[in-house]
Design a protein around this motif. Sequence first.
Motif, PDB file in Angstrom:
ATOM      1  N   LEU A 232      -0.950 -11.861   5.988  1.00  9.41           N
ATOM      2  CA  LEU A 232      -0.661 -11.856   4.562  1.00  9.41           C
ATOM      3  C   LEU A 232      -1.934 -11.782   3.740  1.00  9.41           C
ATOM      4  O   LEU A 232      -2.938 -12.418   4.070  1.00  9.41           O
ATOM      5  CB  LEU A 232       0.104 -13.124   4.168  1.00  9.41           C
ATOM      6  N   ASP A 233      -1.895 -11.003   2.664  1.00 19.79           N
ATOM      7  CA  ASP A 233      -2.971 -10.966   1.692  1.00 19.79           C
ATOM      8  C   ASP A 233      -2.575 -11.895   0.546  1.00 19.79           C
ATOM      9  O   ASP A 233      -1.635 -11.604  -0.190  1.00 19.79           O
ATOM     10  CB  ASP A 233      -3.155  -9.533   1.173  1.00 19.79           C
ATOM     11  N   PRO A 234      -3.259 -13.030   0.384  1.00 13.21           N
ATOM     12  CA  PRO A 234      -2.821 -14.020  -0.604  1.00 13.21           C
ATOM     13  C   PRO A 234      -2.980 -13.572  -2.048  1.00 13.21           C
ATOM     14  O   PRO A 234      -2.331 -14.106  -2.936  1.00 13.21           O
ATOM     15  CB  PRO A 234      -3.710 -15.229  -0.305  1.00 13.21           C
ATOM     16  N   VAL A 235      -3.846 -12.595  -2.330  1.00 12.46           N
ATOM     17  CA  VAL A 235      -4.055 -12.150  -3.703  1.00 12.46           C
ATOM     18  C   VAL A 235      -3.149 -10.984  -4.046  1.00 12.46           C
ATOM     19  O   VAL A 235      -2.418 -10.990  -5.025  1.00 12.46           O
ATOM     20  CB  VAL A 235      -5.526 -11.767  -3.938  1.00 12.46           C
ATOM     21  N   ARG A 236      -3.158  -9.941  -3.217  1.00 21.35           N
ATOM     22  CA  ARG A 236      -2.334  -8.768  -3.496  1.00 21.35           C
ATOM     23  C   ARG A 236      -0.892  -8.953  -3.036  1.00 21.35           C
ATOM     24  O   ARG A 236      -0.040  -8.128  -3.312  1.00 21.35           O
ATOM     25  CB  ARG A 236      -2.941  -7.549  -2.791  1.00 21.35           C
ATOM     26  N   ASN A 237      -0.636 -10.045  -2.329  1.00 22.36           N
ATOM     27  CA  ASN A 237       0.718 -10.330  -1.836  1.00 22.36           C
ATOM     28  C   ASN A 237       1.260  -9.158  -1.018  1.00 22.36           C
ATOM     29  O   ASN A 237       2.335  -8.629  -1.278  1.00 22.36           O
ATOM     30  CB  ASN A 237       1.650 -10.667  -2.993  1.00 22.36           C
ATOM     31  N   CYS A 238       0.456  -8.764  -0.036  1.00 18.55           N
ATOM     32  CA  CYS A 238       0.835  -7.688   0.881  1.00 18.55           C
ATOM     33  C   CYS A 238       1.044  -8.243   2.279  1.00 18.55           C
ATOM     34  O   CYS A 238       0.468  -9.262   2.662  1.00 18.55           O
ATOM     35  CB  CYS A 238      -0.244  -6.601   0.926  1.00 18.55           C
ATOM     36  N   LEU A 239       1.852  -7.518   3.047  1.00 16.39           N
ATOM     37  CA  LEU A 239       2.130  -7.839   4.437  1.00 16.39           C
ATOM     38  C   LEU A 239       1.583  -6.683   5.268  1.00 16.39           C
ATOM     39  O   LEU A 239       1.882  -5.531   4.982  1.00 16.39           O
ATOM     40  CB  LEU A 239       3.640  -7.947   4.606  1.00 16.39           C
ATOM     41  N   TYR A 240       0.749  -6.968   6.256  1.00 17.25           N
ATOM     42  CA  TYR A 240       0.142  -5.904   7.055  1.00 17.25           C
ATOM     43  C   TYR A 240       0.872  -5.754   8.380  1.00 17.25           C
ATOM     44  O   TYR A 240       1.099  -6.723   9.096  1.00 17.25           O
ATOM     45  CB  TYR A 240      -1.344  -6.178   7.279  1.00 17.25           C
ATOM     46  N   GLU A 241       1.212  -4.506   8.697  1.00 12.59           N
ATOM     47  CA  GLU A 241       1.955  -4.191   9.902  1.00 12.59           C
ATOM     48  C   GLU A 241       1.146  -3.182  10.716  1.00 12.59           C
ATOM     49  O   GLU A 241       0.624  -2.205  10.174  1.00 12.59           O
ATOM     50  CB  GLU A 241       3.312  -3.591   9.546  1.00 12.59           C
ATOM     51  N   CYS A 242       1.032  -3.422  12.005  1.00 15.04           N
ATOM     52  CA  CYS A 242       0.314  -2.503  12.876  1.00 15.04           C
ATOM     53  C   CYS A 242       1.284  -1.953  13.922  1.00 15.04           C
ATOM     54  O   CYS A 242       1.923  -2.712  14.642  1.00 15.04           O
ATOM     55  CB  CYS A 242      -0.841  -3.220  13.562  1.00 15.04           C
TER      56      CYS A 242
ATOM     57  N   CYS B 236      -3.330   3.895  16.458  1.00 15.05           N
ATOM     58  CA  CYS B 236      -2.447   2.943  15.783  1.00 15.05           C
ATOM     59  C   CYS B 236      -2.389   3.282  14.304  1.00 15.05           C
ATOM     60  O   CYS B 236      -3.283   3.941  13.772  1.00 15.05           O
ATOM     61  CB  CYS B 236      -2.983   1.520  15.934  1.00 15.05           C
ATOM     62  N   LYS B 237      -1.335   2.797  13.648  1.00 12.35           N
ATOM     63  CA  LYS B 237      -1.235   2.960  12.200  1.00 12.35           C
ATOM     64  C   LYS B 237      -1.121   1.586  11.557  1.00 12.35           C
ATOM     65  O   LYS B 237      -0.289   0.773  11.936  1.00 12.35           O
ATOM     66  CB  LYS B 237      -0.022   3.813  11.832  1.00 12.35           C
ATOM     67  N   LEU B 238      -1.993   1.348  10.566  1.00  7.56           N
ATOM     68  CA  LEU B 238      -1.973   0.109   9.807  1.00  7.56           C
ATOM     69  C   LEU B 238      -1.274   0.372   8.479  1.00  7.56           C
ATOM     70  O   LEU B 238      -1.636   1.299   7.755  1.00  7.56           O
ATOM     71  CB  LEU B 238      -3.398  -0.396   9.555  1.00  7.56           C
ATOM     72  N   SER B 239      -0.271  -0.430   8.144  1.00  7.27           N
ATOM     73  CA  SER B 239       0.472  -0.260   6.893  1.00  7.27           C
ATOM     74  C   SER B 239       0.438  -1.551   6.090  1.00  7.27           C
ATOM     75  O   SER B 239       0.508  -2.650   6.652  1.00  7.27           O
ATOM     76  CB  SER B 239       1.929   0.124   7.167  1.00  7.27           C
ATOM     77  N   ALA B 240       0.333  -1.404   4.766  1.00 13.16           N
ATOM     78  CA  ALA B 240       0.386  -2.546   3.849  1.00 13.16           C
ATOM     79  C   ALA B 240       1.708  -2.494   3.095  1.00 13.16           C
ATOM     80  O   ALA B 240       2.014  -1.507   2.432  1.00 13.16           O
ATOM     81  CB  ALA B 240      -0.786  -2.500   2.878  1.00 13.16           C
ATOM     82  N   ILE B 241       2.515  -3.557   3.217  1.00 15.28           N
ATOM     83  CA  ILE B 241       3.836  -3.615   2.606  1.00 15.28           C
ATOM     84  C   ILE B 241       3.809  -4.618   1.460  1.00 15.28           C
ATOM     85  O   ILE B 241       3.392  -5.760   1.637  1.00 15.28           O
ATOM     86  CB  ILE B 241       4.892  -4.028   3.651  1.00 15.28           C
ATOM     87  N   CYS B 242       4.247  -4.199   0.281  1.00 19.47           N
ATOM     88  CA  CYS B 242       4.268  -5.060  -0.904  1.00 19.47           C
ATOM     89  C   CYS B 242       5.392  -6.087  -0.778  1.00 19.47           C
ATOM     90  O   CYS B 242       6.555  -5.725  -0.578  1.00 19.47           O
ATOM     91  CB  CYS B 242       4.452  -4.217  -2.162  1.00 19.47           C
TER      92      CYS B 242
END
Length: 443
Positions: free
Chosen positions: A331-341, A349-355
């Motif tokens: 979790l990104d505590p500032v942007r409130n994103c969830l990172y998925e690999c 691999c693909k790294l994705s940031a989910i809002c």
Amino acid sequence: MASFFLLPLELKEYIFKFLSGQDLWTCLSVSTEWRRICNFEKLWKNICHNESIAIEYFLDEEEDNFLTLCKYAVSWKLNSLTVAKWRTNGFKEHLIPYKNSEELTCRGIFTYKKMMALISSKSTNDNSDDYILQIHSFDKKSYSVDEITLSYPKPHAVTINNNYVIISSGNIVIIYKKGKDYKLYLGLAFGDDSKLYLATEGVPEFALLKLHTKPYVRMEALLNEYLWLSCLNTSFHFLYIVNLKTLQLLDLKITSRFIRVTRKYVVVSTNDEILLFTHKGELLLKLNIQGRFKATDEFIVTSPEQGKPLTIWTIKGKRLHVIPGPVFFELDPVRNCLYECTRNGEENCKLSAICLQTGACVWSSEMKKCRLSEIDDMYQVCDKFLIIDLYKETYTPNFHNAFVFDLNNKTLLYKTALSGYTVRVSKNLWVLKREDELIVQIY
């Protein structure tokens, strides 16, 4: 310029609020009056919010008095200095023997800002009672080491900040307070009845007397002057809070399974609910749900088990939406994103940031020549960079790779080769182990 000084204070403040953090910092040096206006807390609070800078909610005393500035200005400046070093890979390196001339063998590594604590023993026997705690400080262009001889059985964990060194061993907790030197301040111990006992005098004798009872103590968090402890007597944790300033004890009278700590809150899961507390132990929210979870200062992410869909809740208990469960997440505590690999072909691999607010993908990036099975860990630093640590079985023990992503530009900043394997990464320190020495990169 002369006409500017004739303006009412409200208009001056209104003008300054359009400046960037760097411009406002420069204006602090123009004159005494400009410094007074530019030091308004709400100006810097807006800048920190706009530049996605996480506020140090519990600033240390030394930082709070930094140039007599407000805490938001201090947070911005300290963060900007560190961010510049991360962006350019501009660290200073310090080597520390993992085994030194006195045959001290390192048993544990703990970090806080620009401090690192090492638990070492003089014996090759892991059950030795002869332990030394070394506190390494890398601040202010200097390097110093303080040593504390521990006369207790093997320490399990250490929590440090600029005021305290807290050591747990079995069912006891020993607290040292920093002045010119570290002095014994407090002893805590869980008894057979799972109650917490406290001693301010005769701490070593108290510790030895209370040692070897059934409960096991775990330090969960140190927020400001509040120390959160859990007593593991069975498969559940009994939660206590100790105010280190007033020496008051608070029994929360709940049994927990998992605990997560954000910058402002402590989130606890029990058998059938998730509870949100302030750092002082005040209950703010109760969710009647089960399963694994993570939390930021604004959201709670829950899932019944690994790989299942994730439910996103606001910190006030409102359910937002459900999204598919990622392979693993950070979790990104500032942007409130969830990172998925996820896997993206055999070699990539693909790294994705989910809002968390919308559940939509914000950005994604391909990590070439990186397999999912090779990802060792994921770290966030300065709330602006995401580090993915790689380990390949074909690599030698003295070689490692890491991807460093710039979260502002949503791109791969650089890929770096590491001399050793990563032990710990924080905002100010990257600690690696190589054979019989530690490599500390200081930012």
